[in-house]
Design an enzyme around this catalytic site. Sequence first.
Site, PDB file in Angstrom:
ATOM      1  N   ARG A   1      81.287   2.277  79.422  1.00  0.00           N
ATOM      2  CA  ARG A   1      80.952   3.300  78.436  1.00  0.00           C
ATOM      3  C   ARG A   1      80.524   2.619  77.157  1.00  0.00           C
ATOM      4  O   ARG A   1      81.144   1.651  76.715  1.00  0.00           O
ATOM      5  CB  ARG A   1      82.151   4.203  78.170  1.00  0.00           C
ATOM      6  CG  ARG A   1      81.893   5.297  77.124  1.00  0.00           C
ATOM      7  CD  ARG A   1      83.143   6.101  76.850  1.00  0.00           C
ATOM      8  NE  ARG A   1      82.933   7.062  75.776  1.00  0.00           N
ATOM      9  CZ  ARG A   1      82.473   8.302  75.963  1.00  0.00           C
ATOM     10  NH1 ARG A   1      82.191   8.712  77.177  1.00  0.00           N
ATOM     11  NH2 ARG A   1      82.310   9.121  74.933  1.00  0.00           N
TER      12      ARG A   1
ATOM     13  N   LYS B   1      73.710   6.709  84.764  1.00  0.00           N
ATOM     14  CA  LYS B   1      74.064   6.673  83.345  1.00  0.00           C
ATOM     15  C   LYS B   1      73.925   8.065  82.759  1.00  0.00           C
ATOM     16  O   LYS B   1      72.845   8.663  82.767  1.00  0.00           O
ATOM     17  CB  LYS B   1      73.174   5.697  82.575  1.00  0.00           C
ATOM     18  CG  LYS B   1      73.555   5.613  81.102  1.00  0.00           C
ATOM     19  CD  LYS B   1      72.843   4.481  80.401  1.00  0.00           C
ATOM     20  CE  LYS B   1      73.329   4.349  78.966  1.00  0.00           C
ATOM     21  NZ  LYS B   1      72.695   3.212  78.277  1.00  0.00           N
TER      22      LYS B   1
ATOM     23  N   ASP C   1      68.393  -3.571  72.058  1.00  0.00           N
ATOM     24  CA  ASP C   1      69.832  -3.853  72.143  1.00  0.00           C
ATOM     25  C   ASP C   1      70.084  -4.986  73.134  1.00  0.00           C
ATOM     26  O   ASP C   1      70.944  -4.883  74.010  1.00  0.00           O
ATOM     27  CB  ASP C   1      70.598  -2.601  72.554  1.00  0.00           C
ATOM     28  CG  ASP C   1      72.092  -2.686  72.194  1.00  0.00           C
ATOM     29  OD1 ASP C   1      72.431  -3.488  71.301  1.00  0.00           O
ATOM     30  OD2 ASP C   1      72.892  -1.958  72.791  1.00  0.00           O
TER      31      ASP C   1
END
Length: 554
Positions: A24, A45, A136
């Site tokens: 998570r 997801k 990211d």
Amino acid sequence: MSQDEPRNDVVIAGRYRLGKRLGRGGMGTVWQAADELLGRAVAVKELHVGEGREATGALREARTVAQIKHPHVVVVHDVVEDDGRPYIVMELVEGGSLADRLGADGPLDAGETARVGLALLGALSAAHDRGVLHRDVKPANVLMEAGTGRVVLTDFGIARLAGSTTISETGAFVGSPEYTSPERMQGATAGPASDLWSLGALLCAALTGESPFHRDSLGGVLHAVVYDEIRPPVQAGPLTPLIRGLLERDPGRRLGVAQAQRLLSAYVTTGSLPLVDRAPGPTRPAGPAPTPPAPAGYSPTEHVTAAAGTARGPGSRTRLRAELVAALAVAAVVGAVAATALLPERTGGGGQVSAQGGRSTGPSPGPSTSAPQSPAAPPSGGATATATTTVTAPAPVAPAHPVSGKPAPAGYRFVADPDGFGLAVPQGYRRTTDDQRVFYVSADGAIRIGIKVTAAPPGGPLAAMRQSDENGPSNNPGYRDSSIVPTTHDGLPAALWEFTWNGFTAAEGPRHTFDLCWDQNGRMYDVWVSAPVGRLTQARGHFDAALDSFVPVG
């Protein structure tokens, strides 16, 4: 039922039965699932987004990511919506993440790090070719397939098409700060180079176990990314030039994908790194040119601080970090830190200041007929248009810091300035003054360290810098890329101001200024460094040394 227990009773889109939770994050929850139509294991997801346009946008971006076909990019099988919530169905990669491996087995060696880096460069190249930025890239988003060693870049959950910013529509910070590029910290639009910065930080983490920008607070992380000296870990060994190239703060000079791939391919196959070809940076002057007197008709008050002597206070880099913490509402800090990425030249410290301590609202005084003949002394930016005077008497040189007793850093000397302060300045820099400010200037006149001490004005440092910023366009031709960050210095209120402008002459080219001011014992101290854009690394080092060593006297 706990969050980690299998959710076998939940079937989405009529075919994907959710199992145990795999992980998570801020952007979603990942579940192991069974594709009941095709009889295969998958990862699903569940995106943490709102409804309406936000959900539609997430699905559209996920479908774009699904078009990326590369052996080192996680395969996206399907993009679905169930009960108004978007889901991404992906291949299930058996094996932990790079973060898991570093935690369990410790850092990788240079050879394995190079292999991982080369795989990720391929993945990023494929994404960038489709106009997708990952945004990211970090060890937790790199999977290491068990048995094969395959490296897989996953979690494009916050990926955006090129041109997006780092701040979401709700004002939240998007990404992981320890792996986020300086330009994204600004809240500015980012391109493919931002992912390459993140890769550079990831390679350092692979070699050492943690990001080079890891700090104890978010403010500290932001300051480290934007300001702190970047030192590739000793474990990098022959990969050091590559990491330096990826962690170049100026995205225009950062290594590109093709360059980095060539270097890593050579290292993986030969064990050595060829010479680094830097990405072409912004146009720079052929060399630092002496700064002649300002042309008639304008007074570029280099480093003009709006408040009475907005003294950009000597602040240690560590303290500035702490200050950013206090000033941090993530979105606000991100925006405030924006200018730091380019470290623009400020007119702060010696600014046009009124006798009352506020910035003069009148027109900037023109150059004096006795303007300095040397580039060492820039035109005066004071409240009154008095002639600039060059002081030939050198300041006394102290063998050690007057407070800590530590010797001056290599290449520097401590000076006890007659105007009531001490600091470390580079060897060979000479002292000059005008009617309001003290300068320590390089032999070629290109880099100037400025100091101004005045009575503390009403409103404090932040108000002073904001007033200086307002007057920036009139004081500095081509004034741009400015930012002001509220911060502290030694626990005292302070403000950090940065900007860039066109410079004194076309031959010299654009300049940047770093400027810090703060109030202390009824006085405002302002310390700044101004330099051509091609010498920002030097300028940043001098700025840090001046702030770290600055000591008010009296």
